[in-house]
Design a protein around this motif. Structure first.
Motif, PDB file in Angstrom:
ATOM      1  N   LEU A   1       0.828  -1.207   0.000  1.00 48.56           N
ATOM      2  CA  LEU A   1       0.000   0.000   0.000  1.00 48.56           C
ATOM      3  C   LEU A   1       0.865   1.260   0.000  1.00 48.56           C
ATOM      4  O   LEU A   1       0.529   2.250  -0.658  1.00 48.56           O
ATOM      5  CB  LEU A   1      -0.944  -0.004   1.203  1.00 48.56           C
ATOM      6  CG  LEU A   1      -2.046  -1.068   1.165  1.00 48.56           C
ATOM      7  CD1 LEU A   1      -2.830  -1.074   2.462  1.00 48.56           C
ATOM      8  CD2 LEU A   1      -2.952  -0.863  -0.033  1.00 48.56           C
ATOM      9  N   ARG A   2       1.985   1.207   0.714  1.00 52.32           N
ATOM     10  CA  ARG A   2       2.904   2.351   0.712  1.00 52.32           C
ATOM     11  C   ARG A   2       3.491   2.563  -0.684  1.00 52.32           C
ATOM     12  O   ARG A   2       3.576   3.692  -1.168  1.00 52.32           O
ATOM     13  CB  ARG A   2       4.013   2.142   1.742  1.00 52.32           C
ATOM     14  CG  ARG A   2       4.901   3.366   1.908  1.00 52.32           C
ATOM     15  CD  ARG A   2       5.867   3.244   3.070  1.00 52.32           C
ATOM     16  NE  ARG A   2       6.891   2.243   2.824  1.00 52.32           N
ATOM     17  CZ  ARG A   2       7.066   1.136   3.537  1.00 52.32           C
ATOM     18  NH1 ARG A   2       6.269   0.861   4.551  1.00 52.32           N
ATOM     19  NH2 ARG A   2       8.035   0.289   3.243  1.00 52.32           N
ATOM     20  N   LYS A   3       3.870   1.480  -1.352  1.00 51.95           N
ATOM     21  CA  LYS A   3       4.419   1.594  -2.705  1.00 51.95           C
ATOM     22  C   LYS A   3       3.372   2.147  -3.673  1.00 51.95           C
ATOM     23  O   LYS A   3       3.688   2.961  -4.541  1.00 51.95           O
ATOM     24  CB  LYS A   3       4.924   0.235  -3.202  1.00 51.95           C
ATOM     25  CG  LYS A   3       6.192  -0.222  -2.539  1.00 51.95           C
ATOM     26  CD  LYS A   3       7.327   0.691  -2.888  1.00 51.95           C
ATOM     27  CE  LYS A   3       8.618   0.258  -2.275  1.00 51.95           C
ATOM     28  NZ  LYS A   3       9.722   1.158  -2.577  1.00 51.95           N
ATOM     29  N   ILE A   4       2.128   1.703  -3.520  1.00 48.05           N
ATOM     30  CA  ILE A   4       1.061   2.185  -4.394  1.00 48.05           C
ATOM     31  C   ILE A   4       0.817   3.674  -4.138  1.00 48.05           C
ATOM     32  O   ILE A   4       0.623   4.448  -5.075  1.00 48.05           O
ATOM     33  CB  ILE A   4      -0.219   1.347  -4.194  1.00 48.05           C
ATOM     34  CG1 ILE A   4       0.001  -0.061  -4.759  1.00 48.05           C
ATOM     35  CG2 ILE A   4      -1.419   2.008  -4.851  1.00 48.05           C
ATOM     36  CD1 ILE A   4      -1.075  -1.059  -4.407  1.00 48.05           C
ATOM     37  N   SER A   5       0.870   4.081  -2.870  1.00 52.18           N
ATOM     38  CA  SER A   5       0.680   5.506  -2.557  1.00 52.18           C
ATOM     39  C   SER A   5       1.837   6.349  -3.083  1.00 52.18           C
ATOM     40  O   SER A   5       1.684   7.555  -3.298  1.00 52.18           O
ATOM     41  CB  SER A   5       0.512   5.717  -1.054  1.00 52.18           C
ATOM     42  OG  SER A   5       1.729   5.497  -0.378  1.00 52.18           O
ATOM     43  N   GLU A   6       3.002   5.716  -3.312  1.00 53.50           N
ATOM     44  CA  GLU A   6       4.149   6.412  -3.901  1.00 53.50           C
ATOM     45  C   GLU A   6       4.035   6.523  -5.419  1.00 53.50           C
ATOM     46  O   GLU A   6       4.902   7.092  -6.067  1.00 53.50           O
ATOM     47  CB  GLU A   6       5.451   5.693  -3.546  1.00 53.50           C
ATOM     48  CG  GLU A   6       5.807   5.748  -2.074  1.00 53.50           C
ATOM     49  CD  GLU A   6       6.995   4.865  -1.722  1.00 53.50           C
ATOM     50  OE1 GLU A   6       7.556   4.201  -2.624  1.00 53.50           O
ATOM     51  OE2 GLU A   6       7.352   4.835  -0.533  1.00 53.50           O
ATOM     52  N   GLY A   7       2.975   5.938  -5.986  1.00 59.45           N
ATOM     53  CA  GLY A   7       2.752   6.050  -7.420  1.00 59.45           C
ATOM     54  C   GLY A   7       3.021   4.787  -8.215  1.00 59.45           C
ATOM     55  O   GLY A   7       2.912   4.791  -9.439  1.00 59.45           O
ATOM     56  N   LYS A   8       3.388   3.704  -7.535  1.00 57.30           N
ATOM     57  CA  LYS A   8       3.620   2.440  -8.229  1.00 57.30           C
ATOM     58  C   LYS A   8       2.283   1.783  -8.565  1.00 57.30           C
ATOM     59  O   LYS A   8       1.281   1.988  -7.886  1.00 57.30           O
ATOM     60  CB  LYS A   8       4.420   1.484  -7.345  1.00 57.30           C
ATOM     61  CG  LYS A   8       5.745   2.007  -6.861  1.00 57.30           C
ATOM     62  CD  LYS A   8       6.795   1.836  -7.894  1.00 57.30           C
ATOM     63  CE  LYS A   8       8.156   2.206  -7.312  1.00 57.30           C
ATOM     64  NZ  LYS A   8       9.118   2.462  -8.353  1.00 57.30           N
ATOM     65  N   THR A   9       2.272   0.981  -9.610  1.00 54.12           N
ATOM     66  CA  THR A   9       1.090   0.189  -9.930  1.00 54.12           C
ATOM     67  C   THR A   9       1.058  -1.013  -8.975  1.00 54.12           C
ATOM     68  O   THR A   9       2.086  -1.351  -8.374  1.00 54.12           O
ATOM     69  CB  THR A   9       1.129  -0.314 -11.381  1.00 54.12           C
ATOM     70  OG1 THR A   9       2.219  -1.234 -11.524  1.00 54.12           O
ATOM     71  CG2 THR A   9       1.283   0.836 -12.370  1.00 54.12           C
ATOM     72  N   PRO A  10      -0.090  -1.660  -8.837  1.00 48.63           N
ATOM     73  CA  PRO A  10      -0.133  -2.856  -7.981  1.00 48.63           C
ATOM     74  C   PRO A  10       0.873  -3.934  -8.402  1.00 48.63           C
ATOM     75  O   PRO A  10       1.479  -4.586  -7.550  1.00 48.63           O
ATOM     76  CB  PRO A  10      -1.572  -3.347  -8.122  1.00 48.63           C
ATOM     77  CG  PRO A  10      -2.349  -2.099  -8.395  1.00 48.63           C
ATOM     78  CD  PRO A  10      -1.440  -1.265  -9.269  1.00 48.63           C
ATOM     79  N   SER A  11       1.076  -4.094  -9.693  1.00 52.74           N
ATOM     80  CA  SER A  11       2.067  -5.079 -10.159  1.00 52.74           C
ATOM     81  C   SER A  11       3.477  -4.679  -9.753  1.00 52.74           C
ATOM     82  O   SER A  11       4.277  -5.528  -9.339  1.00 52.74           O
ATOM     83  CB  SER A  11       2.002  -5.226 -11.680  1.00 52.74           C
ATOM     84  OG  SER A  11       0.775  -5.765 -12.072  1.00 52.74           O
ATOM     85  N   GLU A  12       3.797  -3.398  -9.869  1.00 51.39           N
ATOM     86  CA  GLU A  12       5.119  -2.925  -9.463  1.00 51.39           C
ATOM     87  C   GLU A  12       5.307  -3.055  -7.958  1.00 51.39           C
ATOM     88  O   GLU A  12       6.395  -3.415  -7.494  1.00 51.39           O
ATOM     89  CB  GLU A  12       5.314  -1.471  -9.888  1.00 51.39           C
ATOM     90  CG  GLU A  12       5.435  -1.278 -11.376  1.00 51.39           C
ATOM     91  CD  GLU A  12       5.403   0.178 -11.793  1.00 51.39           C
ATOM     92  OE1 GLU A  12       6.058   0.508 -12.808  1.00 51.39           O
ATOM     93  OE2 GLU A  12       4.730   0.988 -11.124  1.00 51.39           O
ATOM     94  N   ALA A  13       4.247  -2.802  -7.197  1.00 52.15           N
ATOM     95  CA  ALA A  13       4.321  -2.938  -5.744  1.00 52.15           C
ATOM     96  C   ALA A  13       4.551  -4.397  -5.363  1.00 52.15           C
ATOM     97  O   ALA A  13       5.360  -4.701  -4.482  1.00 52.15           O
ATOM     98  CB  ALA A  13       3.050  -2.404  -5.101  1.00 52.15           C
TER      99      ALA A  13
END
Length: 73
Positions: A33-45
């Motif tokens: 969730l932190r990675k997604i909030s940083e702008g990553k896609t769910p796959s990238e997270a």
């Protein structure tokens, strides 16, 4: 050239662990969730979580090897 079968198997295991960590909540889900909030896609997270998990596995393998070599000496 495709990766060896053992590499694919390890990637499959890491994927399963990552998906379960995300689904079951806790630190894995928080990380994604932190990675997604940083702008990553769910796959990238999920990929970032897999990388983090692989680093943990590698450190454990190195530690076990050191312990094994120390006991053999």
């Amino acid at each position: 050239m495709p990766p060896p079968a053992d590499t694919r198997a390890l990637n499959s295991v890491l994927h399963t662990i990552a998906v379960c960590r995300i689904r079951d909540g806790g630190r894995g889900q928080d990380y994604c969730l932190r990675k997604i909030s940083e702008g990553k896609t769910p796959s990238e997270a999920r990929r970032a979580l897999k990388r983090r998990l692989s680093n943990v596995v590698y450190r454990i393998m190195k530690r076990d090897l050191r312990n094994h070599l120390a006991q053999a000496a």
